[in-house]
Scaffold this active site. Structure first.
Site, PDB file in Angstrom:
ATOM      1  N   TYR A  13      -7.669 -13.002   1.241  1.00 57.77           N
ATOM      2  CA  TYR A  13      -9.083 -12.629   1.224  1.00 57.77           C
ATOM      3  C   TYR A  13      -9.909 -13.541   2.127  1.00 57.77           C
ATOM      4  CZ  TYR A  13      -8.264  -9.320  -2.546  1.00 57.77           C
ATOM      5  OH  TYR A  13      -7.823  -8.252  -3.287  1.00 57.77           O
TER       6      TYR A  13
ATOM      7  N   LEU B 213      -2.555  -1.148   4.390  1.00 59.68           N
ATOM      8  CA  LEU B 213      -3.525  -0.202   3.858  1.00 59.68           C
ATOM      9  C   LEU B 213      -4.533  -0.877   2.934  1.00 59.68           C
ATOM     10  CD1 LEU B 213      -1.224   2.876   3.108  1.00 59.68           C
ATOM     11  CD2 LEU B 213      -2.862   2.601   4.976  1.00 59.68           C
TER      12      LEU B 213
ATOM     13  N   LEU C 223      -6.136  -1.278  -5.455  1.00 61.72           N
ATOM     14  CA  LEU C 223      -4.721  -0.997  -5.719  1.00 61.72           C
ATOM     15  C   LEU C 223      -4.190   0.026  -4.727  1.00 61.72           C
ATOM     16  CD1 LEU C 223      -4.307   1.287  -8.875  1.00 61.72           C
ATOM     17  CD2 LEU C 223      -6.496   0.907  -7.791  1.00 61.72           C
TER      18      LEU C 223
END
Length: 247
Positions: free
Chosen positions: A226, A194, A184
């Protein structure tokens, strides 16, 4: 002015997306086994077993000899090779309009205040959980990676302001396998890459510890994200299985 200091090339609840407006992700199990990230930062050794094996299950069962009912266990002196120490380095440094310097710092040392984590979870819309369970989950994790913002005031008496803006953690058997959970990033810091950097550095730290079978859970909307990081959905038809209480 924005300056990037590049140091390396690059569950509390189900893993969530970090650059997709807080979208929760938990539908698909993704695997990243034997990833080759070419470790060579600051003299850190390169991973010794990154060659892709014949298949996913072969990598899981690589500790057993084929065509032999006898398992051979090799022993090595404990001092043969030390585990890498936790890392901490600056990812981004930028000057604010008021002259303050803000640094975004990655750390794999697991420095997380449970109240700061709860506040961060609130920002991304996660349901609250007992603080004792949050603390236990962090304590029992194999690795906890964090992103902190440190704001250095231009005034001599201003002092530094530090806040948690991102986190990811991994559980592991300490030998072969690890699962990444709870990725998160503070919504006000999303869209800067980030989250990608956070996951990449968690993977790199796991590979430095000779752990090459890495999994995570992802919503269908972020599977491609991903995949670009090296994760493969359902390798060789393998499916993640879930058990839920019926009461």
């Amino acid at each position: 002015m924005l300056t990037h200091n590049v140091v390396a090339p690059s569950s509390l609840c189900p893993i969530v997306s970090f650059d997709f407006q807080g979208q929760q992700v938990y539908d698909k199990l993704l695997f990243a086994h034997n990833l080759n990230y070419g470790l060579d930062r600051g003299g850190i050794r390169k991973h010794k077993s990154l060659r892709l094996r014949a298949g996913f299950w072969e990598s899981i069962k690589s500790g057993l000899l084929k065509d032999d009912t006898t398992q051979v266990i090799e022993t090595f002196p404990e001092s043969q090779e030390e585990e890498p120490l936790p890392e901490e380095f600056v990812l981004i440094e930028k000057t604010q309009p008021d002259g303050a310097i803000e640094q975004i710092i990655f750390s794999s040392g697991g420095d997380v205040d449970v109240y700061d984590l709860q506040a961060l979870c609130d920002k991304v819309g996660w349901p609250r959980r007992p603080l004792s369970k949050l603390a236990a989950a962090l304590k029992n994790s194999y690795m906890v990676g964090t992103l902190h913002s440190i704001r250095k005031s231009p005034e001599p008496e201003g002092g530094d302001q530090k806040k948690l803006i991102g986190m990811a953690r991994a559980t592991s058997d300490h030998a072969f396998n690890a699962t990444i959970w709870d990725v998160l990033v503070d919504p006000s810091y999303q869209g800067q890459g980030l989250g990608k950097t956070l996951v990449e550095n968690i993977i790199r730290a796991l590979l430095q510890r000779d752990i090459g079978n890495i999994t995570l859970f992802a919503d269908s909307q972020v599977v491609e994200f991903y995949r670009n990081l090296g994760f493969e959905p359902d390798p060789e038809g393998i499916k993640g299985m879930f058990w839920y209480p019926k009461f």
